[in-house]
Scaffold this active site. Sequence first.
Site, PDB file in Angstrom:
ATOM      1  N   GLN A  14       0.822  -1.207   0.000  1.00 41.23           N
ATOM      2  CA  GLN A  14       0.000   0.000   0.000  1.00 41.23           C
ATOM      3  C   GLN A  14       0.854   1.254   0.000  1.00 41.23           C
ATOM      4  O   GLN A  14       1.743   1.393   0.860  1.00 41.23           O
ATOM      5  CB  GLN A  14      -0.881  -0.010   1.251  1.00 41.23           C
ATOM      6  CG  GLN A  14      -1.813   1.180   1.356  1.00 41.23           C
ATOM      7  CD  GLN A  14      -2.504   1.236   2.714  1.00 41.23           C
ATOM      8  OE1 GLN A  14      -1.870   1.051   3.745  1.00 41.23           O
ATOM      9  NE2 GLN A  14      -3.801   1.479   2.722  1.00 41.23           N
ATOM     10  N   GLY A  15       0.609   2.150  -0.922  1.00 36.21           N
ATOM     11  CA  GLY A  15       1.363   3.406  -0.970  1.00 36.21           C
ATOM     12  C   GLY A  15       0.467   4.576  -0.657  1.00 36.21           C
ATOM     13  O   GLY A  15       0.061   5.321  -1.552  1.00 36.21           O
ATOM     14  N   SER A  65       0.659   6.486   2.960  1.00 37.47           N
ATOM     15  CA  SER A  65       1.348   7.448   3.829  1.00 37.47           C
ATOM     16  C   SER A  65       2.560   8.070   3.151  1.00 37.47           C
ATOM     17  O   SER A  65       3.239   7.438   2.346  1.00 37.47           O
ATOM     18  CB  SER A  65       1.828   6.756   5.107  1.00 37.47           C
ATOM     19  OG  SER A  65       0.751   6.343   5.874  1.00 37.47           O
ATOM     20  N   GLU A 103     -14.400  -3.693   5.377  1.00 45.27           N
ATOM     21  CA  GLU A 103     -13.902  -4.761   6.237  1.00 45.27           C
ATOM     22  C   GLU A 103     -13.405  -4.218   7.562  1.00 45.27           C
ATOM     23  O   GLU A 103     -12.457  -4.734   8.149  1.00 45.27           O
ATOM     24  CB  GLU A 103     -12.749  -5.529   5.560  1.00 45.27           C
ATOM     25  CG  GLU A 103     -13.115  -6.184   4.254  1.00 45.27           C
ATOM     26  CD  GLU A 103     -13.651  -7.600   4.432  1.00 45.27           C
ATOM     27  OE1 GLU A 103     -14.316  -8.086   3.533  1.00 45.27           O
ATOM     28  OE2 GLU A 103     -13.413  -8.205   5.497  1.00 45.27           O
ATOM     29  N   SER A 129      -4.731   5.623  13.610  1.00 41.48           N
ATOM     30  CA  SER A 129      -4.275   5.555  15.009  1.00 41.48           C
ATOM     31  C   SER A 129      -5.459   5.628  15.966  1.00 41.48           C
ATOM     32  O   SER A 129      -6.567   5.997  15.586  1.00 41.48           O
ATOM     33  CB  SER A 129      -3.325   6.714  15.292  1.00 41.48           C
ATOM     34  OG  SER A 129      -4.051   7.926  15.308  1.00 41.48           O
ATOM     35  N   GLU A 179      -5.953   7.776  18.112  1.00 39.13           N
ATOM     36  CA  GLU A 179      -6.409   9.163  18.172  1.00 39.13           C
ATOM     37  C   GLU A 179      -7.368   9.459  17.014  1.00 39.13           C
ATOM     38  O   GLU A 179      -8.381  10.130  17.186  1.00 39.13           O
ATOM     39  CB  GLU A 179      -5.207  10.123  18.122  1.00 39.13           C
ATOM     40  CG  GLU A 179      -4.339  10.104  19.377  1.00 39.13           C
ATOM     41  CD  GLU A 179      -3.494   8.837  19.528  1.00 39.13           C
ATOM     42  OE1 GLU A 179      -3.130   8.233  18.496  1.00 39.13           O
ATOM     43  OE2 GLU A 179      -3.222   8.428  20.676  1.00 39.13           O
TER      44      GLU A 179
END
Lengths: 389, 389, 362, 362
Positions: free
Chosen positions: B126-127, B129, B244, B372, B374
């Site tokens: 996965q690209g 971030s 999912e 996250s 948060e």
Amino acid sequence: MHRRLSPEDAAHQQRMREYFTTEFPQELRGLLARSDDFDPADLRRSQAALADAGLAAPGWPSEWGGQDWTSLQKFIWDSELQRASVAPPLAFNTSMVGPVIATFGSQEQKERFLPKTASCEIWWCQGFSEPDAGSDLASLRTTAAREGDEYVVNGQKIWTTLGQHADWIFALVRTDPTAKKQQGISFLLIDMQTPGITVRPIRLLDGGVEVNEVFFEDVRVPADQLVGEENKGWDYAKFLLGNERVGVANVGLIKRWLSEVKEHAAQVREGEGSLLDDPAIAARFAELEAELMALELTVVRVSGGSKDGRPDPASSILKLRGSELQQEVLELAIDVAGPMAHVWDDDELPDWATGSVPEYLNFRKATIYGGSSEVQRGIIAATILKLKG
Amino acid sequence: MHRRLSPEDAAHQQRMREYFTTEFPQELRGLLARSDDFDPADLRRSQAALADAGLAAPGWPSEWGGQDWTSLQKFIWDSELQRASVAPPLAFNTSMVGPVIATFGSQEQKERFLPKTASCEIWWCQGFSEPDAGSDLASLRTTAAREGDEYVVNGQKIWTTLGQHADWIFALVRTDPTAKKQQGISFLLIDMQTPGITVRPIRLLDGGVEVNEVFFEDVRVPADQLVGEENKGWDYAKFLLGNERVGVANVGLIKRWLSEVKEHAAQVREGEGSLLDDPAIAARFAELEAELMALELTVVRVSGGSKDGRPDPASSILKLRGSELQQEVLELAIDVAGPMAHVWDDDELPDWATGSVPEYLNFRKATIYGGSSEVQRGIIAATILKLKG
Amino acid sequence: MDFTTTDEQRALADATRGVLSRHGSPAAESGSSAQPPAHDTALWQALVELGIPAMPWSEEDGGVGAGITDLAAAATELGRGRIQAPLAETVLAGTLVARLAPAELRQQVLGAVSEGEALLVPALDEPMRTFDPTPHDVRAEEGADGWQVTGVKAPVRYAPAATHVVLTARTASGTGVFLLTDPGATAERLDLDGASVTLLAEGEAAEEALRDALAVAGALLCAEALGAMEEALRMTTDYLRTRKQFGVPLAAFQALTHRAADMYAQLELARSATLFAAMSAEESPVDVDAVLRARVVVDKAARLIGQEAIQLHGGIGVTAEYPVGHLSARLTMISRTWGSTRSHLATLGSRVAEHRSVDVLG
Amino acid sequence: MDFTTTDEQRALADATRGVLSRHGSPAAESGSSAQPPAHDTALWQALVELGIPAMPWSEEDGGVGAGITDLAAAATELGRGRIQAPLAETVLAGTLVARLAPAELRQQVLGAVSEGEALLVPALDEPMRTFDPTPHDVRAEEGADGWQVTGVKAPVRYAPAATHVVLTARTASGTGVFLLTDPGATAERLDLDGASVTLLAEGEAAEEALRDALAVAGALLCAEALGAMEEALRMTTDYLRTRKQFGVPLAAFQALTHRAADMYAQLELARSATLFAAMSAEESPVDVDAVLRARVVVDKAARLIGQEAIQLHGGIGVTAEYPVGHLSARLTMISRTWGSTRSHLATLGSRVAEHRSVDVLG
């Protein structure tokens, strides 16, 4: 760095212990700090006795009855007082308004108020919070309009602790309605008997009354009851709130509570032994004792550590952690009371057990009043850790 | 409201249990999910076997190898797979890019990619971030400029999990540099062998490599590898991230871990008994089992409870609490390892003990990646509790 | 496995909510303290009219023969409405009667309970003792005139209103469960000095029946807590949205909204555990450990939500005039009724070595 | 009572920091894992030159005769600098030698330790056992040629570099403490098969000496943790101030800054407890319980600060290339060295009924 008290401090500790356990009127020991469950006349007598002994307000200037003690010595005084179950002097008098008058008041105000404040001949309450200005004090809206040599006060205060017993109130009022926020606020001393003042008690979850709403309707206050300069009240309030920060950890009180709860746990039976024989309960006591030790050491360290007179920045954690620990002890007290906690009055079950839940509920206030935990975290983040968005 | 599985679901459970424990290549059971401590070829073989049995991507449309199962049946599939220590299919393939291609891809893309994605013949990474766009994906800066029937990609991705093994990457790239934030982003499929791509592994605290930086320097990507419409990539990414959601609780994995830690506690000696005989440790296991039970029940409830196809809002707590519980189990594992946790390799001490600290440190990531804690709290506060400033 | 609320459960919840809203919540509305109230006959009668105290008993015994999942739906509404009534108490004591009493006695007592003519409560606790299903200081002996019991049971919630009490007392063979009629208590305690009682069971049979009945009642406590937690969170989020400080709504303070999110997470986990506990209480035999696990989860959620609801409200949260503190007060007590987190974990811990993992799908 | 740092302590801290900054922190700088490192001879030699391993021993024994509060100041710098060295190990084993060995042996061993010629470490742990000062599976017997010990001690940190080991082994009278020279270990374990050892003490004398030595070493572990926590909080607040997300610094997010404030509160409580532990370790007899309480407080702070420091950093916090995770890793281990929070609380709990309250002023 050394662990033991110096000979002078040890002698001071001994002196305090002796005074509280022998010279202080022994029938006044054991006044409950809890809720409204005490006779206010007793509290006045207790504080008058302390004042007689010069022990009501050791932090004040010595000309007004203070003692020239180090922070550690003041802490020892408080520890021994708590240890002997002597009611501490009313904080509104000795930690709050007293130092403000002593520092910013006129000579006439000092003479008029300080001795009676120390002895609790005047019982003070605090008029800071308002319905829409709790943590956000700067939004307060109670006004004081100058008319000749009087101020005319209108507005409403809330959360006025023990206001129902008080003789006087020290209040923050807005004297310049055009000024913004912190500006335009003054610090006024008001006799609670002045016409136009109404006190409405607020019942708390435990059924007791210890906070009130105070309404002011055209209350006329002599201008010589203004402390310091007009519109400078915010500075005095900040001084007051920052003053005696060390006392707010309540270490002596928490320690006495914890030892009482432990004593009760040793009396409650579980199976063939006592509840205190249960390793999980014993470990919980050990944990709270460890945390209380760290808190007490921190009080000593940050009050005594700096010689330059400025409070150690770490002192801002004392209220935060002290109030949490106080609540943790009271929560454990419910667990020790066990099934007995399910009734609030019963002639034959011990008071400590049937009182455990109301006490716990009442002291949820500890992390709310006097600068809530959220306010304390904000202060730490902004002023100590320099975290600003 | 009934507690037992329906006869159909019970039969499904039986079928899954039988497949994983008898038909699935038994030598591939027990592949470690941990860190880089497995042979990628084994993982491919494992997933290929699942795909052969139609069990690699049950959530996909049935024409592409999916199963027409209820949410509960999918959950049973995952539970039995975990229970048998079978490696779950690569989430990047079956939970992330697969559903995006199946939903938004062209027919040609589906035929080209979906079968190989299910079987892991193509290993995806996965690209999303970037160094300055972690939780704040909308700030990404990797560009893809259209030149004829190619895009020319420049920029950098980070935290690319298992990128060192991947054949292809699905990346969010900025195709309209003038558009703001979420707009102007496209979803591109890129062969990792394309010239101009460099992968730099990032070592983690446990010493393993599982995330990478991926650099793109004038990487030419055929335009038919764009998924859906140009500049609509943000919509596909949101679909992917919301898809999912239920799987993210990792209940099956946590349950297996917890039972292993308990087994180890029964082997470690304390005094004359085992560590599991210690009431404090036993109570901790009981507590984690209770919390895991609540989490598992919540997965079943929120995935199976709504018949209208929309995920239950409560599903947003699954990632939040699942990752915390995962960490709590790994923390307990260190305590069970006791002194043995102090060394990370020792030929004679058990691997579970010497591996406990690196595992714990590695999985501090659980509350950071994939949204996250948060970010999850923010979603709950804003979308479920409607708390907006 | 299915968590879907049935139409009957929804209807029952609505009807219960209706009764409660007509009845009101005396404590908070009048600004009284959060002290656990005495029995409220009018309220109980309204619940009787809804058929609630009749639900768990078989039709043969004069009941409705409904399940604990149905009753739980009503208990949740009690919790939400800040109403305390001896529902879990009735179910605990009644479950013991239903299981242990001979047919005639069973039908007589449970029939009267169902009709609202009798109020049946348990008396398990003894003064200065932690909760223990095993009696210690209260003893029963069989004489020529039957069984007699001596000692103090306290506290016994709702004792002054009770017509029947199921109590535990120590016998020669260990634990005994007895039925006491017309206790005539004037306070929430029973001072027994040779009172005549009817033996329901002794020894292992008594212990097993107690364990199961405590689990059934525990499932209802969870359900009541669920309602109180939902309401506490609802009031808190409302408050955060509307109350302003420093010129903006409290909802603008991320430190507060993130804590509300944690409250929500705990609430939803507790909801799953509570529904499962009710289903587990319907199993035969009762899945006692599933209920204990649910109680642990609910206790933890109740503590967080009860404390944070007050804290996020600030000063108003500790006043008797505002309802949120009353919810916290009740949550504080629910998690300490018939055991505590500590005792539940000790029980579960003693059995933790007996299974590999806790499997809920089956 | 006085918490003021002395000039000597400040000078020692500065000197230690100087050594460490010249030496660097190999793990984080090279991006290696957080694995506990092997003994670093060059680093240790630098600490020897500062006189650190000589500090706790009397001048008569070849040491400096400084106090634990001084040594603690150095340990704090090790913690801050992410440097692991066998300082607490040396002190634990050396304290046993100083107390139990006859003068000649004592002077020989501690002199060599002070000079950096010997490396002395303890071997207390046994495989597949929780920490226990009482040995179980390793046994010692006295024969014609003196004492011989058999069994496996593992893990034994720094064993391959050790020239001397103080170990525990079971004897007929219970616990025995022994000195083993030239262990010749190739891994962090001792496989003993009748190895010749020198008896230092047996029975109650051994147990008391162990308890005190563990307390002294525990105070140093607290001091090391203090440095690591300070540094972790410093890095975290720096990161919050400088790192931007959604266009603003992380410090704009109140949910994060309030958590940093809680880290600070824990740090300051841990600081007080740590300084007090060092002072308590200098008392005679050592105030063992004060140190145990400090360890509980420090453990709790270390857990919160170690975990939150990573979490507030996000992804970079778990990478080996960035230092903050290395601090967390070390904090994780310090709180599990020679006991755990659980074992400390069990010990303190067993004595909790013996005092009314914990008084620190006296």
